[in-house]
Design an enzyme around this catalytic site. Structure first.
Site, PDB file in Angstrom:
ATOM      1  N   LYS A  31     -48.552 108.121 -63.965  1.00 48.02           N
ATOM      2  CA  LYS A  31     -48.822 109.518 -63.609  1.00 48.02           C
ATOM      3  C   LYS A  31     -49.211 110.316 -64.836  1.00 48.02           C
ATOM      4  CE  LYS A  31     -45.129 110.294 -61.179  1.00 48.02           C
ATOM      5  NZ  LYS A  31     -44.816 109.123 -61.684  1.00 48.02           N
ATOM      6  N   GLU A  54     -37.184 100.961 -54.451  1.00 50.96           N
ATOM      7  CA  GLU A  54     -36.244 101.879 -55.114  1.00 50.96           C
ATOM      8  C   GLU A  54     -35.859 103.025 -54.175  1.00 50.96           C
ATOM      9  OE1 GLU A  54     -37.413 105.107 -57.417  1.00 50.96           O
ATOM     10  OE2 GLU A  54     -39.499 104.505 -57.597  1.00 50.96           O
TER      11      GLU A  54
HETATM   12  N1  PSU Z   1     -42.566 108.727 -60.108  1.00 55.22           N
HETATM   13  C1  PSU Z   1     -42.773 109.224 -58.868  1.00 55.22           C
HETATM   14  N2  PSU Z   1     -41.720 109.429 -58.056  1.00 55.22           N
HETATM   15  C2  PSU Z   1     -40.447 109.133 -58.446  1.00 55.22           C
HETATM   16  C3  PSU Z   1     -40.237 108.576 -59.752  1.00 55.22           C
HETATM   17  C4  PSU Z   1     -41.310 108.396 -60.549  1.00 55.22           C
HETATM   18  O1  PSU Z   1     -43.899 109.508 -58.500  1.00 55.22           O
HETATM   19  O2  PSU Z   1     -39.524 109.348 -57.676  1.00 55.22           O
HETATM   20  C5  PSU Z   1     -38.855 108.190 -60.171  1.00 55.22           C
HETATM   21  C6  PSU Z   1     -38.719 106.655 -60.241  1.00 55.22           C
HETATM   22  O3  PSU Z   1     -37.477 106.285 -59.691  1.00 55.22           O
HETATM   23  C7  PSU Z   1     -38.729 106.370 -61.734  1.00 55.22           C
HETATM   24  C8  PSU Z   1     -38.046 107.603 -62.261  1.00 55.22           C
HETATM   25  O4  PSU Z   1     -38.062 105.191 -62.089  1.00 55.22           O
HETATM   26  O5  PSU Z   1     -38.582 108.661 -61.470  1.00 55.22           O
HETATM   27  C9  PSU Z   1     -38.302 107.837 -63.717  1.00 55.22           C
HETATM   28  O6  PSU Z   1     -37.528 108.892 -64.127  1.00 55.22           O
HETATM   29  P1  PSU Z   1     -37.441 109.285 -65.684  1.00 55.22           P
HETATM   30  O7  PSU Z   1     -38.796 109.849 -66.007  1.00 55.22           O
HETATM   31  O8  PSU Z   1     -36.354 110.294 -65.742  1.00 55.22           O
HETATM   32  O9  PSU Z   1     -37.123 108.034 -66.422  1.00 55.22           O
END
Ligand code: PSU
Ligand code: MN
Length: 302
Positions: A157, A23
């Site tokens: 996380k 990604e």
């Molecule tokens: N967790 C991380 N680093 C990130 C992300 C998640 O440690 O960069 C990013 C990933 O691309 C994940 C997104 O798909 O955040 C999720 O965002 P949201 O919580 O807005 O759905």
């Protein structure tokens, strides 16, 4: 042509060679410059060193690119106004010729469109703490229930609600496989109090699970939760303290929606004096290696 696949990757997919999708939100929104570029290049090299082919995915000036060049990675890492592209942002970014970095959900969708079955990342999105009030549940979980891609991550996380995330994944029929562990890893730490559904010890067995699931027509992804290497696993108390502080800051600043994950990551880095970023980079490297091995085995049995 909405999608442009790098010729090397196109040839690899056609020849059933192992390809690992990566990604790009992690580059543009997940880490500061220049660590983000260094991380992105390191991950690509790590996968290549394991004899698999890396495919970093993003939208560049409206074109969905599968396999970024080093220049494109550099630009994405430094550019302002890069969109954070989840499923609902793809058509907008493409039609408006915007540049966007794909989240887990968007990357999974694009990987499936072009025939890539294995994807490495750091952490997936999940059910946020307090989601019973905010409704903040990452699109990643929905796409995991719909798209046939195996996602290797370092668990969930603890800026998220681990228990609710597991419940949601159960409802959506997504198996959570612990790689050589019975406990769900919590990204910065190698374990949490939660159990995974199943523990699997080898990439070959994971490849067999993928094949069984999809051959049976069971739609959806697989979460492979790979613990951060012990040497880099953070002190649980210290990291939980940092996360708590970051969450308070987020609330004070009225941070909401797609901005919350990047905000929390950067705050936790600040509070831990950069330790969380080092851990983040190491766990991604670890995931890239496992994903490469799974991709290799999956090609062998396919
Ligand atoms: N967790 C991380 N680093 C990130 C992300 C998640 O440690 O960069 C990013 C990933 O691309 C994940 C997104 O798909 O955040 C999720 O965002 P949201 O919580 O807005 O759905
Ligand atoms: Mn959200």
């Amino acid at each position: 042509m909405y999608i442009k696949i790098h010729p090397k990757i196109k040839a690899a997919i056609e020849a059933n060679k192992p390809v690992v999708a990566l990604e790009s939100t992690i580059i543009s929104h997940g880490m500061p410059y220049p660590e983000n570029v260094e991380m992105a290049m390191m991950v690509e090299h790590t996968i290549t060193a394991q004899h698999a082919i890396p495919a970093t995915i993003a939208i560049i000036d409206g074109v969905i690119k599968v396999g970024l060049t080093e220049n494109e990675i550099n630009e994405l890492a430094q550019a302002n106004h890069v969109l954070k592209v989840s499923k609902r942002d793809i058509a907008y970014a493409v039609s408006q010729k915007r540049t966007g970095a794909t989240t887990v959900s968007a990357t999974m969708l694009i990987a499936e469109m072009v025939g890539i079955s294995v994807f490495a990342t750091g952490g997936i999105g999940g059910v946020h703490r307090g989601a019973e009030h905010t409704f903040d549940i990452s699109r990643d979980l929905e796409e995991l229930s719909l798209v046939n891609v195996c996602v290797v991550c370092a668990g969930v996380k603890s800026i998220l609600d681990l228990g609710l995330t597991l419940e949601y994944l159960e409802t959506k029929g997504v198996e959570v496989i612990g790689y050589q562990t019975e406990k769900l890893p919590a990204f910065y730490t190698d374990k949490s109090i939660f159990n995974v559904d199943y523990s699997i010890n080898s990439p070959l067995e994971i490849a067999h699970l993928m094949k069984a699931k999809w051959s049976l027509g069971l739609k959806g992804g697989i979460v492979v939760a790979n613990p951060i290497p012990k040497a880099f696993s953070q002190d649980e108390e210290a990291i939980n303290h940092a996360i708590k502080e970051a969450l308070i800051e987020a609330e004070k600043n009225h941070i909401k929606g797609k901005d919350i994950t990047p905000f929390l990551l950067s705050k936790v880095k600040q509070i831990t004096d950069g330790q969380s970023l080092i851990a983040n980079i190491e766990l991604i490297k670890n995931n890239a290696i496992l994903a490469a091995h799974i991709a290799i085995k999956y090609c062998e049995i396919d």
